[in-house]
Design an enzyme around this catalytic site. Structure first.
Site, PDB file in Angstrom:
ATOM      1  N   CYS A   2     -18.182 -26.391 -49.531  1.00 52.27           N
ATOM      2  CA  CYS A   2     -18.908 -25.585 -48.553  1.00 52.27           C
ATOM      3  C   CYS A   2     -18.037 -25.334 -47.324  1.00 52.27           C
ATOM      4  O   CYS A   2     -17.148 -26.125 -47.010  1.00 52.27           O
ATOM      5  CB  CYS A   2     -20.168 -26.312 -48.098  1.00 52.27           C
ATOM      6  N   ARG A  27     -12.249 -21.418 -50.209  1.00 54.48           N
ATOM      7  CA  ARG A  27     -12.731 -22.744 -50.569  1.00 54.48           C
ATOM      8  C   ARG A  27     -13.669 -22.704 -51.776  1.00 54.48           C
ATOM      9  O   ARG A  27     -14.012 -23.748 -52.326  1.00 54.48           O
ATOM     10  CB  ARG A  27     -13.481 -23.361 -49.378  1.00 54.48           C
ATOM     11  N   TRP A  75     -21.199 -24.218 -51.768  1.00 54.89           N
ATOM     12  CA  TRP A  75     -20.696 -24.498 -53.119  1.00 54.89           C
ATOM     13  C   TRP A  75     -21.655 -25.546 -53.668  1.00 54.89           C
ATOM     14  O   TRP A  75     -21.609 -26.701 -53.268  1.00 54.89           O
ATOM     15  CB  TRP A  75     -19.257 -25.012 -53.050  1.00 54.89           C
ATOM     16  N   ASN A 101     -22.063 -29.538 -44.820  1.00 52.95           N
ATOM     17  CA  ASN A 101     -21.061 -29.704 -45.885  1.00 52.95           C
ATOM     18  C   ASN A 101     -20.985 -31.188 -46.186  1.00 52.95           C
ATOM     19  O   ASN A 101     -20.802 -31.987 -45.266  1.00 52.95           O
ATOM     20  CB  ASN A 101     -19.704 -29.165 -45.393  1.00 52.95           C
ATOM     21  N   GLY A 102     -21.124 -31.556 -47.469  1.00 47.99           N
ATOM     22  CA  GLY A 102     -21.058 -32.977 -47.837  1.00 47.99           C
ATOM     23  C   GLY A 102     -22.186 -33.325 -48.788  1.00 47.99           C
ATOM     24  O   GLY A 102     -22.885 -32.436 -49.291  1.00 47.99           O
ATOM     25  N   GLU A 486      -2.085 -34.214 -72.007  1.00 51.37           N
ATOM     26  CA  GLU A 486      -2.414 -33.561 -70.739  1.00 51.37           C
ATOM     27  C   GLU A 486      -1.166 -33.458 -69.845  1.00 51.37           C
ATOM     28  O   GLU A 486      -0.934 -32.428 -69.210  1.00 51.37           O
ATOM     29  CB  GLU A 486      -3.550 -34.334 -70.036  1.00 51.37           C
ATOM     30  N   LYS A 490       0.436 -29.986 -68.520  1.00 47.41           N
ATOM     31  CA  LYS A 490       0.613 -29.728 -67.090  1.00 47.41           C
ATOM     32  C   LYS A 490       2.014 -29.208 -66.800  1.00 47.41           C
ATOM     33  O   LYS A 490       2.191 -28.223 -66.096  1.00 47.41           O
ATOM     34  CB  LYS A 490       0.350 -31.037 -66.348  1.00 47.41           C
ATOM     35  N   GLU A 493       2.567 -25.602 -68.271  1.00 45.78           N
ATOM     36  CA  GLU A 493       1.926 -24.446 -67.661  1.00 45.78           C
ATOM     37  C   GLU A 493       2.459 -24.116 -66.273  1.00 45.78           C
ATOM     38  O   GLU A 493       2.482 -22.955 -65.890  1.00 45.78           O
ATOM     39  CB  GLU A 493       0.394 -24.567 -67.652  1.00 45.78           C
ATOM     40  N   HIS A 509       7.581 -40.066 -87.229  1.00 40.88           N
ATOM     41  CA  HIS A 509       7.193 -39.080 -88.244  1.00 40.88           C
ATOM     42  C   HIS A 509       7.701 -37.686 -87.886  1.00 40.88           C
ATOM     43  O   HIS A 509       7.214 -36.704 -88.455  1.00 40.88           O
ATOM     44  CB  HIS A 509       5.669 -39.088 -88.404  1.00 40.88           C
ATOM     45  N   LYS A 608      -7.369 -18.668 -64.072  1.00 44.19           N
ATOM     46  CA  LYS A 608      -8.093 -19.915 -63.802  1.00 44.19           C
ATOM     47  C   LYS A 608      -9.202 -20.124 -64.811  1.00 44.19           C
ATOM     48  O   LYS A 608      -9.459 -21.224 -65.260  1.00 44.19           O
ATOM     49  CB  LYS A 608      -8.642 -19.887 -62.367  1.00 44.19           C
TER      50      LYS A 608
HETATM   51  O1  M6R Z   1     -12.960 -24.077 -66.962  1.00 42.53           O
HETATM   52  P1  M6R Z   1     -12.607 -24.888 -68.168  1.00 42.53           P
HETATM   53  O2  M6R Z   1     -12.495 -26.344 -67.884  1.00 42.53           O
HETATM   54  O3  M6R Z   1     -13.501 -24.620 -69.337  1.00 42.53           O
HETATM   55  O4  M6R Z   1     -11.164 -24.381 -68.568  1.00 42.53           O
HETATM   56  C1  M6R Z   1     -10.528 -24.854 -69.720  1.00 42.53           C
HETATM   57  C2  M6R Z   1      -9.074 -24.516 -69.719  1.00 42.53           C
HETATM   58  O5  M6R Z   1      -8.884 -23.126 -69.655  1.00 42.53           O
HETATM   59  C3  M6R Z   1      -8.335 -25.165 -68.547  1.00 42.53           C
HETATM   60  O6  M6R Z   1      -8.501 -26.546 -68.547  1.00 42.53           O
HETATM   61  C4  M6R Z   1      -6.827 -24.845 -68.628  1.00 42.53           C
HETATM   62  O7  M6R Z   1      -6.265 -25.449 -69.741  1.00 42.53           O
HETATM   63  C5  M6R Z   1      -6.126 -25.299 -67.343  1.00 42.53           C
HETATM   64  N1  M6R Z   1      -5.258 -24.273 -66.867  1.00 42.53           N
HETATM   65  C6  M6R Z   1      -5.286 -26.511 -67.540  1.00 42.53           C
HETATM   66  O8  M6R Z   1      -4.650 -26.909 -66.382  1.00 42.53           O
END
Ligand code: M6R
Length: 613
Positions: A2, A27, A75, A101-102, A486, A490, A493, A509, A608
Site C-alpha cells: 500500500c 509499489r 494492495w 499501510n501494514g 530454482e 534464477k 533468467e 548419470h 512478469k
Molecule cells: O505468477 P506465477 O507465480 O504463476 O508465475 C510463474 C512463473 O512465470 C514465474 O515464477 C517465473 O518463472 C519467474 N520469472 C521466475 O523468476
C-alpha cells in the site's frame, strides 16, 4: 504494498494527492482512494477498485476543494479488492478518516470490544477497526486527537503507517508509524506525509523520517513528533538528493535486490496471525479448510510454473514429510494436457505469485471440472486463480516487481510449511511436539535470513569468481533439490548464463561429463540426512578440477577444506533449510547478472506474468 500520501496547505489538495498516488503506483495496488476536508468540516471520500484513473474524473468534478486530505493505493491483504475495502476508512460517526499501510495482527480481538458497543463495520479490512477505535477513544472527550491515536496504536499488534484526518480539525494530519515506512515532507507553508520519498519529490526534498513508535501532528506550518509515551521527539529534516527512480527502489540498485532484502519481513507477514497462541498449532482464520476435509484427503497434486513450480516441488517434500498423503508435482503446462486420475478425494494445489498464470489457471479449471477441490497459494489478493479456487492461502510477500521471483518463492514455501503442519496435525500424522518444533524454527527463519543478508558482500565476491563462465551446474538433494533447480533458473533468467539444476545423485548419470577445469558447480551442502552424500559429490567435482561453490552451515570445516568458495548460512532443521539456502542462490544470480551488465529487473524476452499460453 500500500502507498500513503497526505497534504495540508493552500494548494489543490485533490490534485496533489492524485499526483502523489501516481508516483506510488510502482509499489503495486488494486484500488485507490482519497478523503479531503474543507475548513468548514465538509468532506468528500472518493475511493474505487482498479486503477488510479478511476479517481481522476470524480476528484476533478467534486464540489469542495479541501485544505487537507489523505490518499491511498491499496494492495489487498485483508479483504478482496473492492470499492468498499479501499481506503480511506471512517469511524462510526464519519468524523475520523484514515489510510493504513501494514497488517494489524490483533484486529479480530480489537473488533470484539467495538462490536459489543454496537459498532458495525462496512469493510472486510483490518484497517477500518483502527478508525473506529480512534473515533471511540476521541468521542469520550477526554483527550486530543493525537492522544487518542497514541492510545489506540499502543494497543495494536502488527505493523502500521497511518495518516489520519478529522473533519472537525481540518488544520492537521496525525501520522503514526510502526513497522511500515512513513515520512513527512516539509514545504513552504504546506506539509506532506507519504509512504516514501518519490510520492513528494516533485514538491519538496526536505523530509523527516518517522521511526517506529512515533506519532506526529502535521499542520501546514509546523510538525510535532512524539513517542508512544507522549514525550516530544526532536527530529531534524534531511535533504534528499536521489533521483525519482533511485527513490522508488528505496536506495537499492534494483527491485530484485530490494525484494531479496524484504524476505525476512515477507516470511514474518506470512506466518503472522497463523500460529496459534501457544505456538503449537496453525490456524487459518482467512481460510475455512475444515478438519473433516483434511482427514478425507487421499492424494494431492501440486500444479504451477517456473519458480512457483520449484516452490511446489519443495512443497511435495514438505507435505510428504509432515503428512501421510502421497503428493504429485506437476508442471501446469503439462498437467492441463495430461490424463491425471483425479478423484473427489484428491486435492489440487495451484501455486502462483500473480494468480494469473494461464497454464496454472487452466489446470485449476480442469481439476474442478473433474470434481476436485482446489486450494491455491497466491500472492495477489483477488486474482483470477484466487477467485476460482475453493480455498486460498495467501502469501503476504507484498507486490513483487522484479521479473525474477524471490520473496514470492520463500513465502510460497512458508505457506507449504503452515499447510503441511495443519494437515499433519488434523490427520494425526505428526505429534504436536514435532509440529511445535517446526513452528518454533519457522519463527526464527526471518532472523536467520537477515543474518545471511548481512554477508551480501562475500556472496558478491563469490559471484565474481565465476561470472565469466558459459555454464554452471547446481546440485542439491532431498529438500534442497528443488532449490538447486530454482538457483539455476534464477541465474539463467537474469544473467543469461546457461545453468542446470540437478539432483546431486544424478551427477554420475550424465552431467558429470560437463566438469572440466574451473567449471562452476554450486553445491547445496547443509546438514541433514544427505549431507555425507553431498560431501562425496563435492569430492567428485573437485577430483575433476571443477570449481566448487558450496552453501554450507556456519563453521563447517569439512566443506571449507574441499570447496573453493563457501557461502555460510545458519543451521536450521533440515526440513526448513530451503528457506535459508535459496537466499545465497538469489544473491549469486543477482551479482553474476550485475557483473555481466544485464538488465536485472527486466530480463530479455520475459514478462512478469505469463497470462497467455
Ligand atoms: O505468477 P506465477 O507465480 O504463476 O508465475 C510463474 C512463473 O512465470 C514465474 O515464477 C517465473 O518463472 C519467474 N520469472 C521466475 O523468476
Amino acid at each position: 504494498m500500500c502507498g500513503i500520501i497526505g497534504y495540508i496547505g493552500g494548494n489543490d489538495v485533490g490534485d496533489i494527492l492524485l499526483k502523489g498516488l501516481s508516483r506510488l503506483e510502482y509499489r503495486g495496488y488494486d484500488s485507490a482512494g482519497i478523503v479531503l476536508i474543507e475548513e468548514d468540516g465538509r468532506f468528500d471520500v472518493i475511493k474505487k477498485e482498479g486503477r488510479l484513473y478511476n479517481l481522476v474524473g470524480p476528484v476533478h468534478d467534486r464540489a469542495i476543494k479541501g485544505c487537507v486530505g489523505v490518499g491511498h493505493t491499496r494492495w489487498a491483504t485483508h479483504g478482496r479488492p473492492s470499492d468498499v475495502n479501499s481506503h480511506p476508512h471512517g469511524d462510526a460517526s464519519g468524523s475520523v478518516w484514515l489510510v493504513h499501510n501494514g497488517i494489524i495482527e490483533n484486529y479480530r480481538e480489537l473488533s470484539q470490544s467495538l462490536v459489543k458497543k454496537g459498532h458495525r463495520f462496512l469493510s472486510e479490512t483490518d484497517s477500518e477497526i483502527i478508525a473506529h477505535l480512534i473515533g471511540d477513544e476521541f468521542s469520550k472527550g477526554e483527550v486530543s486527537l493525537h492522544e487518542a491515536v497514541r492510545r489506540v496504536v499502543s494497543s495494536v499488534r502488527g505493523s502500521y503507517a497511518l495518516g489520519i484526518v478529522h473533519r472537525d480539525f481540518p488544520d492537521r494530519i496525525i501520522a503514526a508509524r510502526h513497522g511500515s515506512p512513513l515520512i513527512i515532507g516539509i514545504g513552504e507553508n504546506e506539509n506532506y506525509i507519504a509512504s516514501d520519498v518519490p510520492a513528494i519529490m516533485d514538491r519538496t526534498r526536505k523530509v523527516i523520517y518517522l521511526e517506529d513508535g512515533e506519532v506526529a501532528i502535521v499542520k501546514k506550518d509546523s510538525v510535532k513528533v512524539f513517542d508512544l509515551n507522549g514525550n516530544p521527539v526532536n527530529k531534524v529534516p534531511c535533504e534528499v538528493n536521489w533521483s525519482i527512480e533511485e527513490a522508488e527502489k528505496g536506495g537499492y540498485e534494483k527491485f530484485m535486490l530490494k525484494e531479496i532484502f524484504e524476505q525476512p519481513k515477507a516470511v514474518e507477514n506470512t506466518i503472522i496471525d497463523r500460529i496459534g497462541p501457544k505456538g503449537k498449532t496453525v490456524t487459518f482464520d482467512d481460510m475455512e479448510f475444515y478438519p473433516q476435509q483434511a482427514r478425507k484427503l487421499r492424494r494431492i497434486y501440486i500444479v504451477s510454473c517456473g519458480t512457483a513450480f520449484y516452490a511446489g516441488y519443495t512443497g511435495k517434500y514438505i507435505l510428504e514429510r509432515l503428512t501421510s498423503i502421497p503428493v504429485e508435482i506437476e508442471l501446469a503446462s503439462e498437467f492441463r494436457y495430461s490424463d491425471p486420475k483425479l478423484q473427489s478425494d484428491s486435492l489440487v494445489i495451484a501455486v502462483s505469485q500473480s494468480g494469473e498464470t494461464a497454464d496454472t489457471l487452466a489446470s485449476l479449471r480442469m481439476a474442478r471440472e473433474n470434481g476436485c477441490k482446489v486450494l491455491s497459494i497466491v500472492n495477489v489478493v483477488g486474482s483470477t486463480i484466487s477467485r476460482e479456487s475453493d480455498w486460498v492461502l495467501y502469501t503476504y510477500a507484498g507486490p513483487e516487481i522484479g521479473v525474477a521471483s524471490t520473496k514470492a518463492y520463500v513465502t510460497q514455501l512458508t505457506a507449504f510449511y503452515l499447510f503441511a503442519i495443519y494437515l499433519g496435525e488434523m490427520r494425526g500424522d505428526i505429534s504436536s511436539g514435532f509440529a511445535s518444533g517446526i513452528l518454533d524454527e519457522l519463527k526464527n527463519i526471518p532472523g536467520k535470513i537477515s543474518k545471511i543478508l548481512e554477508h551480501e558482500a562475500d556472496i558478491r565476491k563469490c559471484a565474481k569468481s565465476f561470472y565469466k563462465a558459459e555454464s554452471a551446474l547446481y546440485i542439491g538433494r532431498n529438500f534442497n533439490y528443488p532449490n538447486a533447480m530454482e538457483g539455476a533458473l534464477k541465474i539463467k533468467e537474469i544473467s543469461y548464463m546457461h545453468a542446470e539444476g540437478y539432483a546431486a545423485g544424478e551427477m554420475k548419470h550424465g552431467p558429470i561429463a560437463l566438469i572440466e577445469d574451473n567449471y562452476p558447480v554450486i553445491c547445496i551442502c547443509t546438514k541433514g540426512k544427505t549431507y555425507e552424500k553431498m560431501i562425496s559429490n563435492i569430492r567428485e567435482v573437485e577430483a575433476r578440477n571443477g570449481q566448487v561453490i558450496a552453501i554450507a552451515n556456519n563453521g563447517d570445516s569439512i566443506v571449507r577444506e574441499i570447496a573453493h568458495n563457501v557461502i555460510e548460512v545458519p543451521e536450521a532443521m533440515e526440513e526448513l533449510s530451503p528457506l535459508l539456502n535459496v537466499v545465497p542462490l538469489q544473491l549469486l544470480a543477482y551479482y553474476v547478472a550485475c557483473e555481466r551488465g544485464c538488465d536485472i529487473d527486466k530480463p530479455r524476452n520475459l514478462a512478469k506474468s505469463v497470462t497467455v499460453e
